[in-house]
Enzyme design. Structure first.
Site, PDB file in Angstrom:
ATOM      1  N   TYR A 199       0.824  -1.214   0.000  1.00 44.12           N
ATOM      2  CA  TYR A 199       0.000   0.000   0.000  1.00 44.12           C
ATOM      3  C   TYR A 199       0.860   1.267   0.000  1.00 44.12           C
ATOM      4  O   TYR A 199       0.460   2.300  -0.512  1.00 44.12           O
ATOM      5  CB  TYR A 199      -0.902   0.040   1.247  1.00 44.12           C
ATOM      6  CG  TYR A 199      -2.240  -0.628   1.082  1.00 44.12           C
ATOM      7  CD1 TYR A 199      -2.338  -1.945   0.636  1.00 44.12           C
ATOM      8  CD2 TYR A 199      -3.415   0.050   1.387  1.00 44.12           C
ATOM      9  CE1 TYR A 199      -3.571  -2.564   0.509  1.00 44.12           C
ATOM     10  CE2 TYR A 199      -4.654  -0.562   1.268  1.00 44.12           C
ATOM     11  CZ  TYR A 199      -4.730  -1.860   0.825  1.00 44.12           C
ATOM     12  OH  TYR A 199      -5.946  -2.453   0.707  1.00 44.12           O
ATOM     13  N   LYS A 242       2.803 -15.370   1.255  1.00 43.05           N
ATOM     14  CA  LYS A 242       3.046 -16.182   0.055  1.00 43.05           C
ATOM     15  C   LYS A 242       4.530 -16.517   0.003  1.00 43.05           C
ATOM     16  O   LYS A 242       5.250 -16.116  -0.917  1.00 43.05           O
ATOM     17  CB  LYS A 242       2.619 -15.414  -1.201  1.00 43.05           C
ATOM     18  CG  LYS A 242       1.141 -15.448  -1.484  1.00 43.05           C
ATOM     19  CD  LYS A 242       0.623 -16.810  -1.957  1.00 43.05           C
ATOM     20  CE  LYS A 242       1.000 -17.102  -3.398  1.00 43.05           C
ATOM     21  NZ  LYS A 242       0.452 -18.418  -3.844  1.00 43.05           N
ATOM     22  N   ASP A 296      -3.456 -17.840  -0.556  1.00 41.25           N
ATOM     23  CA  ASP A 296      -4.542 -18.424  -1.357  1.00 41.25           C
ATOM     24  C   ASP A 296      -5.206 -19.561  -0.596  1.00 41.25           C
ATOM     25  O   ASP A 296      -6.436 -19.690  -0.564  1.00 41.25           O
ATOM     26  CB  ASP A 296      -4.025 -18.881  -2.732  1.00 41.25           C
ATOM     27  CG  ASP A 296      -2.754 -19.717  -2.659  1.00 41.25           C
ATOM     28  OD1 ASP A 296      -2.135 -19.800  -1.570  1.00 41.25           O
ATOM     29  OD2 ASP A 296      -2.357 -20.285  -3.695  1.00 41.25           O
ATOM     30  N   ASP A 330      -6.257  -7.186   4.063  1.00 41.02           N
ATOM     31  CA  ASP A 330      -7.414  -6.499   3.468  1.00 41.02           C
ATOM     32  C   ASP A 330      -8.355  -7.525   2.846  1.00 41.02           C
ATOM     33  O   ASP A 330      -9.563  -7.520   3.082  1.00 41.02           O
ATOM     34  CB  ASP A 330      -6.911  -5.514   2.396  1.00 41.02           C
ATOM     35  CG  ASP A 330      -8.055  -4.784   1.703  1.00 41.02           C
ATOM     36  OD1 ASP A 330      -8.964  -4.316   2.405  1.00 41.02           O
ATOM     37  OD2 ASP A 330      -8.029  -4.692   0.454  1.00 41.02           O
ATOM     38  N   ASP A 337     -12.195  -9.123   4.432  1.00 39.39           N
ATOM     39  CA  ASP A 337     -13.499  -9.057   3.745  1.00 39.39           C
ATOM     40  C   ASP A 337     -14.150 -10.436   3.698  1.00 39.39           C
ATOM     41  O   ASP A 337     -15.354 -10.572   3.899  1.00 39.39           O
ATOM     42  CB  ASP A 337     -13.339  -8.525   2.311  1.00 39.39           C
ATOM     43  CG  ASP A 337     -13.648  -7.040   2.216  1.00 39.39           C
ATOM     44  OD1 ASP A 337     -13.480  -6.334   3.235  1.00 39.39           O
ATOM     45  OD2 ASP A 337     -14.070  -6.573   1.134  1.00 39.39           O
TER      46      ASP A 337
HETATM   47  C1  IPM Z   1     -10.356  -1.306   4.133  1.00 40.71           C
HETATM   48  C2  IPM Z   1     -10.641  -0.671   2.803  1.00 40.71           C
HETATM   49  C3  IPM Z   1      -9.512   0.293   2.472  1.00 40.71           C
HETATM   50  C4  IPM Z   1      -8.240  -0.524   2.328  1.00 40.71           C
HETATM   51  C5  IPM Z   1      -9.773   1.155   1.215  1.00 40.71           C
HETATM   52  C6  IPM Z   1     -11.082   1.917   1.315  1.00 40.71           C
HETATM   53  C7  IPM Z   1      -8.645   2.076   0.910  1.00 40.71           C
HETATM   54  O1  IPM Z   1     -10.813  -1.656   1.840  1.00 40.71           O
HETATM   55  O2  IPM Z   1     -10.205  -0.566   5.126  1.00 40.71           O
HETATM   56  O3  IPM Z   1     -10.292  -2.525   4.190  1.00 40.71           O
HETATM   57  O4  IPM Z   1      -7.953  -1.096   1.258  1.00 40.71           O
HETATM   58  O5  IPM Z   1      -7.503  -0.607   3.321  1.00 40.71           O
HETATM   59 MG    MG Z   2     -10.849  -3.641   2.588  1.00 40.30          MG
END
Ligand code: IPM
Ligand code: MG
Length: 358
Positions: free
Chosen positions: A141, A191, A223, A247, A251
């Protein structure tokens, strides 16, 4: 000593869910005589519209002076075509970096009463309780060099995934210590079969394991970890991962609970000052309709009280109230099975009633 709390509602449903958390916070301040000074400011697209920057200097300065920041959400289609500098998401990444919020704690837990909402079968998902510890201020990032080259044929673009040993050690320490307070299991995800940075990550984490003999350390490739989260999520207790892998995995983990509207997160610096935000985003599709679920934001307030504001027992009260809220059958639209649900603006008072009356 008085503690400074900065409220940054941001955009979309961020505004609505933050109002609910502030309602609960105001009640707690009065009920328990808390010495908090609370300030509210705009951030993200809302701030951009107001003064041409998603993170005005005064907001960054106020953030630096805060013990805890409650951050709603940022972003929306209205701002999608702006340059990166002006985009609402840039405010979020700049706050993380400038405040050195390297440790991102993302719990994913299931209320068994809501297991129907999970895309997974009940017997796979019941009792799910995972903590993802994501590195938040390094890796791909923020790695340099980065860029898009458009004056060479063919044009190309590149990023750099880089970690130094101190960055790995400090996030791994948070993860090991979190595992010690939970079920004593830590899975480090990378990885290492392909990337040097991952091999290095694995060697540092492995070396540290001897300092934590009570933690059982395992390693998974990213993965495979993504697959395992869906196949058998209950094998995990704490997961530690880099910025990018964390990240993605967080999710997946959030989705397993069927209700991303319930999950809080904390982003901490080394002295436990932090920014607290719900895992869901600004949800432009439902913004302004009073139907967003504010429990993730209220739960983020609870994390703020626990980690940054030294109020663990009040944090426990909020967590218990949220549990009782669900057990009593109260629902918001995202987790409702019929039309019988509370509006966003009705939730905080219910939580307050439960805290007062048990
Ligand atoms: C998160 C989001 C952020 C990230 C975005 C909005 C920049 O996806 O906080 O997980 O990738 O960190
Ligand atoms: Mg995110």
């Amino acid at each position: 000593m008085s503690k400074n709390i900065l409220i940054l509602p941001g955009d979309g449903v961020g505004q609505e869910v933050t109002a609910s958390a502030v309602e609960v916070l105001d009640f707690l301040i009065k009920e328990y005589g808390l010495d908090f000074s609370v300030k509210l400011m705009n951030v993200g697209g809302t701030a951009y519209n107001e003064c041409g920057s998603p993170l005005p200097k005064e907001v960054l300065n106020a953030a630096k002076e805060s013990d805890a920041i409650l951050f709603g959400a940022v972003g929306g289609t209205e701002w999608d075509n702006l340059d990166w500098e002006d985009r609402p998401e840039n405010a979020l990444l700049t706050l993380r970096k400038e405040l050195n919020l390297f440790a991102n704690l993302r719990p994913a837990f299931l209320f068994n009463e809501l297991s129907e909402a999970s895309p997974l079968k009940k017997e796979i998902i019941n009792n799910l309780d995972i903590l993802i510890v994501r590195e938040l201020t390094g890796g791909i990032y923020f790695g340099e060099p980065r860029g898009i080259v458009s004056d060479k044929e063919p044009n190309y673009a590149f990023n750099t995934m880089v970690y130094n040993e101190d960055e790995i050690r400090r996030i791994a320490k948070v993860a090991f210590e979190s595992a010690q307070k939970r079920d004593g299991k830590l899975c480090s995800v990378e990885k290492a079969n392909v990337l040097e940075v991952s091999k290095f990550w694995r060697s540092i984490v492995t070396e540290m394991a001897s300092e934590y003999p009570d933690v059982q350390l395992t390693h998974q490739l990213a993965d495979n970890a993504a697959m395992q989260l869906v196949l058998d999520p209950n094998q995990f207790d704490v997961i530690v991962a880099s910025n990018l892998f964390g990240d993605i995995l967080s999710d997946i983990a959030a989705t397993l609970t069927g209700s991303i509207g319930m999950l809080p997160s904390a982003s901490l610096d080394s002295s436990f000052k932090g920014m607290y935000e719900p895992c869901h985003g600004s949800a432009p599709d439902i913004a302004g309709q009073n139907i967003a679920n504010p429990l993730a934001m209220i739960s983020s307030l609870s994390m703020a009280l626990r980690y940054s504001l030294n109020q663990e027992s009040i944090s426990d009260k909020i967590d218990t109230a949220i549990k009782l809220f669900i057990q009593s059958g109260y629902r918001t639209k995202d987790i409702a099975v019929d039309e019988n649900y509370l509006k966003t603006s009705e939730v905080a008072q219910k939580i307050i009633d439960i805290i007062q009356n048990g």
